[in-house]
Design a protein around this motif. Structure first.
Motif, PDB file in Angstrom:
ATOM      1  N   TRP A 120       0.828  -1.207   0.000  1.00 11.92           N
ATOM      2  CA  TRP A 120       0.000   0.000   0.000  1.00 11.92           C
ATOM      3  C   TRP A 120       0.863   1.258   0.000  1.00 11.92           C
ATOM      4  O   TRP A 120       0.439   2.313  -0.498  1.00 11.92           O
ATOM      5  CB  TRP A 120      -0.932   0.008   1.211  1.00 11.92           C
ATOM      6  CG  TRP A 120      -0.242   0.111   2.546  1.00 11.92           C
ATOM      7  CD1 TRP A 120       0.095  -0.886   3.383  1.00 11.92           C
ATOM      8  CD2 TRP A 120       0.208   1.326   3.188  1.00 11.92           C
ATOM      9  NE1 TRP A 120       0.735  -0.410   4.498  1.00 11.92           N
ATOM     10  CE2 TRP A 120       0.805   0.958   4.409  1.00 11.92           C
ATOM     11  CE3 TRP A 120       0.152   2.672   2.842  1.00 11.92           C
ATOM     12  CZ2 TRP A 120       1.341   1.885   5.287  1.00 11.92           C
ATOM     13  CZ3 TRP A 120       0.696   3.603   3.721  1.00 11.92           C
ATOM     14  CH2 TRP A 120       1.271   3.213   4.929  1.00 11.92           C
ATOM     15  N   LEU A 121       2.065   1.143   0.554  1.00 13.83           N
ATOM     16  CA  LEU A 121       2.943   2.310   0.619  1.00 13.83           C
ATOM     17  C   LEU A 121       3.403   2.725  -0.779  1.00 13.83           C
ATOM     18  O   LEU A 121       3.523   3.923  -1.071  1.00 13.83           O
ATOM     19  CB  LEU A 121       4.154   1.992   1.497  1.00 13.83           C
ATOM     20  CG  LEU A 121       5.093   3.163   1.819  1.00 13.83           C
ATOM     21  CD1 LEU A 121       4.345   4.259   2.554  1.00 13.83           C
ATOM     22  CD2 LEU A 121       6.270   2.684   2.652  1.00 13.83           C
TER      23      LEU A 121
ATOM     24  N   LYS B 142       0.727   4.742  -2.636  1.00 21.05           N
ATOM     25  CA  LYS B 142       0.609   6.140  -2.212  1.00 21.05           C
ATOM     26  C   LYS B 142       1.952   6.865  -2.154  1.00 21.05           C
ATOM     27  O   LYS B 142       2.021   8.008  -1.689  1.00 21.05           O
ATOM     28  CB  LYS B 142      -0.042   6.198  -0.829  1.00 21.05           C
ATOM     29  CG  LYS B 142      -1.490   5.717  -0.806  1.00 21.05           C
ATOM     30  CD  LYS B 142      -2.114   5.929   0.559  1.00 21.05           C
ATOM     31  CE  LYS B 142      -3.592   5.559   0.572  1.00 21.05           C
ATOM     32  NZ  LYS B 142      -4.229   5.811   1.883  1.00 21.05           N
ATOM     33  N   SER B 143       3.021   6.212  -2.618  1.00 21.63           N
ATOM     34  CA  SER B 143       4.363   6.778  -2.432  1.00 21.63           C
ATOM     35  C   SER B 143       4.548   8.121  -3.134  1.00 21.63           C
ATOM     36  O   SER B 143       5.220   9.011  -2.610  1.00 21.63           O
ATOM     37  CB  SER B 143       5.422   5.785  -2.921  1.00 21.63           C
ATOM     38  OG  SER B 143       5.250   5.513  -4.308  1.00 21.63           O
TER      39      SER B 143
ATOM     40  N   ILE C  70       2.812  10.790  -0.991  1.00 17.79           N
ATOM     41  CA  ILE C  70       3.512  10.985   0.282  1.00 17.79           C
ATOM     42  C   ILE C  70       4.831  11.722   0.067  1.00 17.79           C
ATOM     43  O   ILE C  70       5.125  12.721   0.755  1.00 17.79           O
ATOM     44  CB  ILE C  70       3.756   9.619   0.961  1.00 17.79           C
ATOM     45  CG1 ILE C  70       2.413   8.995   1.390  1.00 17.79           C
ATOM     46  CG2 ILE C  70       4.681   9.770   2.172  1.00 17.79           C
ATOM     47  CD1 ILE C  70       2.530   7.570   1.874  1.00 17.79           C
TER      48      ILE C  70
ATOM     49  N   ILE D 103      -0.567  13.728   6.527  1.00 21.50           N
ATOM     50  CA  ILE D 103      -1.115  12.756   7.489  1.00 21.50           C
ATOM     51  C   ILE D 103      -2.344  12.055   6.912  1.00 21.50           C
ATOM     52  O   ILE D 103      -2.475  10.823   6.978  1.00 21.50           O
ATOM     53  CB  ILE D 103      -1.466  13.458   8.818  1.00 21.50           C
ATOM     54  CG1 ILE D 103      -0.182  13.992   9.481  1.00 21.50           C
ATOM     55  CG2 ILE D 103      -2.191  12.505   9.763  1.00 21.50           C
ATOM     56  CD1 ILE D 103      -0.440  14.870  10.698  1.00 21.50           C
TER      57      ILE D 103
ATOM     58  N   SER E  97      -3.105  11.599   3.858  1.00 20.83           N
ATOM     59  CA  SER E  97      -2.801  10.740   2.699  1.00 20.83           C
ATOM     60  C   SER E  97      -2.515   9.300   3.127  1.00 20.83           C
ATOM     61  O   SER E  97      -2.689   8.369   2.343  1.00 20.83           O
ATOM     62  CB  SER E  97      -1.615  11.303   1.923  1.00 20.83           C
ATOM     63  OG  SER E  97      -0.441  11.291   2.710  1.00 20.83           O
ATOM     64  N   PHE E  98      -2.074   9.119   4.394  1.00 19.96           N
ATOM     65  CA  PHE E  98      -1.900   7.762   4.920  1.00 19.96           C
ATOM     66  C   PHE E  98      -3.242   7.135   5.282  1.00 19.96           C
ATOM     67  O   PHE E  98      -3.375   5.901   5.297  1.00 19.96           O
ATOM     68  CB  PHE E  98      -1.014   7.779   6.179  1.00 19.96           C
ATOM     69  CG  PHE E  98       0.439   7.987   5.898  1.00 19.96           C
ATOM     70  CD1 PHE E  98       0.990   9.263   5.853  1.00 19.96           C
ATOM     71  CD2 PHE E  98       1.269   6.903   5.673  1.00 19.96           C
ATOM     72  CE1 PHE E  98       2.341   9.454   5.600  1.00 19.96           C
ATOM     73  CE2 PHE E  98       2.621   7.083   5.423  1.00 19.96           C
ATOM     74  CZ  PHE E  98       3.157   8.366   5.386  1.00 19.96           C
TER      75      PHE E  98
END
Length: 600
Positions: free
Chosen positions: A248-249, A252-253, A256, A298, A300-301
């Protein structure tokens, strides 16, 4: 006078770095152009959108949706954020011209899920899964989604795109050799680009330790965040740590890392331009933007909808960059001359970011240059001019400046040396990959062709004997039909191991294709080659194979004669193998003046 001298040295130094970077890129581009050019696949696709997300490959192959596919008109496809599943179809006969070649398809975009179905004429197919959801499926750690086509006889290729990320498709078809050259050039240019930015970061970090100026510290953080953002934008995060971090990171990297970049951009600009002193209102607006950036980072996580996060990030990026550019303009109008370098660098970078944002939002046509060359040029120019602006503050300490310049040069040379070593290692790995059969780990057809050509040339010039042995596993198709391809693969691997352990050190064994193997025997007469063949036949006959227990092989043997070519030699050996099969298999057949002789 000293101030002007240092400024000129600064300008000359950075111009030299850019010149080296540009010249290297030009040379590598020309080198790549000399190789076989990749095919841009965009206009070769037929496109079908599935709003239901329920259609399977079996449904597609049934022919129900044949008329729903629409021919693509673009080289580079961009479907943006969509809830549809996108199906792409390729006519393999149109693009896979050489039936003896292996091919690679590269899809450069960061995708959640991408699957490729290689469909044969009988309707059977194989599937390769890539994308963030299938990181573990790709054996080569690389930023792009790579698909290998080992069997160019496939008739159709289908690609299925799905997931939360924008469904963009920049894809190319390579031969193995051209793909190896592409990776080599890419690795080298990437090393130059990131090596330069890293060296610049280290340079300014030491300036901060020398001068204790906050502007230098924020600039270092800004450079680090830009490297991080550019790496995620180019999918280097997947290449470097794709196996280590949660999936998932990576989805959205970009958002972020983009927010982290905004944070340090604002901090640097506020400090460098001294907004609190020259533009108090802009200083307050900057604080508001800082608060929004932190809050958005924040959330976005937390927010599950990637579409919302990415679209907000793109729009917010334009707002932040325009604000920072206007801040520089107004400070310069107030007489702060140092802002002129800031404005030039920020103008170039602002233009590149706006172009990227517009492409991301589908306002302008999608093109790879927008996400590759444009940000790279913007980053280099912006980094150079911001450093020049900061360089105005070190005119009073010549000694420290010279030490830092030397450190920068040594650091850059070290980075280039490291990247060169990585390049050499990558080249060796790719050469091994291109010349080795993936299943049996012995030389493949490409390597065997090269060794054969060398052996014939040596025989022609030195009147030296050499022989070849062509063997075929008897009734191998029955193994696949009765026990499955996995058992068939085990038989092939066992045969390869037996042959490899039995031949002499000077011989070369390789997989000729399917269940056929070729042994090249230099400095070997026909009699000796027949003896070796019989030895190999007995070893295979007496071996206990997994599941099938016993398998035999048929052998065809011949030797080089005056006037032989590669084709005549192989034709005679293949004829001998055919005679061995006609004699009942599990025997050695060799040709003497085209008269077949067999050994049981």
């Amino acid at each position: 006078m000293m101030k002007n001298k240092i400024k000129k040295i600064n300008l000359l130094f950075y111009f030299f770095i850019v010149l080296i970077f540009t010249f290297t890129q030009f040379n590598l581009t020309c080198h790549a152009a000399e190789q076989s050019e990749p095919i841009i696949l965009g206009k070769h696709y037929d496109i079908f959108r599935d709003p239901s997300k329920k259609i399977t490959i079996e449904d597609i192959l049934s022919g129900t949706y044949d008329n729903s596919f629409v021919a693509s008109k673009d080289n580079y496809l961009s479907f943006g954020h969509t809830n549809d599943t996108i199906w792409l179809r390729l006519d393999a006969d149109e693009i896979l011209k050489d039936q003896q070649e292996s091919y690679w398809i590269e899809v450069t975009d960061k995708l959640d899920s991408i699957e490729m179905f290689l469909v044969k004429e009988d309707g059977s197919y194989s599937v390769q899964k890539r994308g963030i959801s299938n990181i573990d499926e790709q054996k080569i750690h690389f930023r792009s989604n790579l698909f290998e086509i080992e069997d160019p006889t496939v008739k159709e290729i289908y690609i299925k795109l799905d997931g939360q990320l924008p469904l963009n498709t920049i894809s190319y078809l390579f031969t193995t050799d051209s793909f190896a050259n592409k990776i080599i050039d890419y690795k080298f240019l990437t090393g130059i680009f990131y090596g330069f930015l890293t060296a610049l970061l280290i340079y300014n970090l030491f300036l901060f330790f020398s001068l204790k100026e906050k502007a230098y510290f924020y600039y270092v953080l800004y450079m680090f965040s830009f490297i991080l953002y550019q790496a995620t934008l180019n999918s280097l995060d997947i290449e470097l740590v794709g196996q280590l971090l949660p999936k998932w990171l990576f989805i959205k990297s970009a958002a972020i890392s983009g927010h982290i970049l905004f944070l340090f951009m604002i901090l640097f600009s506020k400090e460098f331009l001294e907004l609190k002193k020259y533009l108090p209102r802009f200083h307050k607006i900057g604080n508001i933007l800082l608060g929004i950036t932190i809050f958005s980072l924040i959330t976005s996580f937390i927010i599950p909808d990637v579409t919302v996060v990415n679209n907000f990030t793109s729009i917010f990026a334009v707002v932040v960059f325009i604000f920072l550019w206007l801040s520089g303009v107004f400070v310069w109008l107030k007489g702060h001359k140092m802002a002129r370098f800031y404005i030039v660098g920020w103008t170039v970078l602002l233009g590149s970011i706006i172009v990227q944002a517009f492409a991301f939002l589908s306002i302008i046509p999608f093109h790879p240059i927008i996400f590759e060359a444009v940000p790279a040029v913007g980053a280099i120019v912006e980094a150079i001019f911001l450093s020049l602006a900061l360089g105005d503050k070190i005119n009073i300490i010549k000694k420290e400046y010279q030490e830092m310049q030397q450190l920068l040069t040594e650091t850059l040379e070290h980075k280039v040396k490291e990247r060169t070593q990585e390049l050499e290692s990558a080249k060796l790995d790719l050469e091994k990959l291109a010349n080795t059969d993936r299943l049996t780990q012995i030389p493949n057809r490409v390597r065997l062709d090269y060794v054969l050509a060398e052996a014939i040339e040596h025989a022609q010039h030195h009147d030296a004997p050499f022989s070849i042995i062509l063997l075929d596993i008897d009734y191998f198709k029955e193994v696949n039909d009765e026990f499955g391809h996995q058992v068939g693969d085990l038989v092939l691997m066992n045969v390869a191991e037996i042959l490899q352990n039995t031949i002499r050190p000077q011989d070369t064994i390789g997989r000729w294709g399917g269940e056929e193997f070729l042994v090249i025997c230099p400095q070997t007469t026909l009699d000796d080659a027949v003896k070796l063949s019989e030895k190999l036949r007995q070893r295979l006959e007496n071996h206990q194979f997994p599941v099938v227990h016993r398998k035999t092989s048929s052998f065809g043997v011949t030797s080089y004669g005056d006037g032989d070519t590669l084709n005549t030699l192989l034709f005679r050996c293949d004829k001998a193998l055919y005679q061995a099969k006609e004699q009942g298999r599990n025997c050695v057949e060799f040709l003497i003046d085209d008269v077949p002789v067999s050994i049981k």
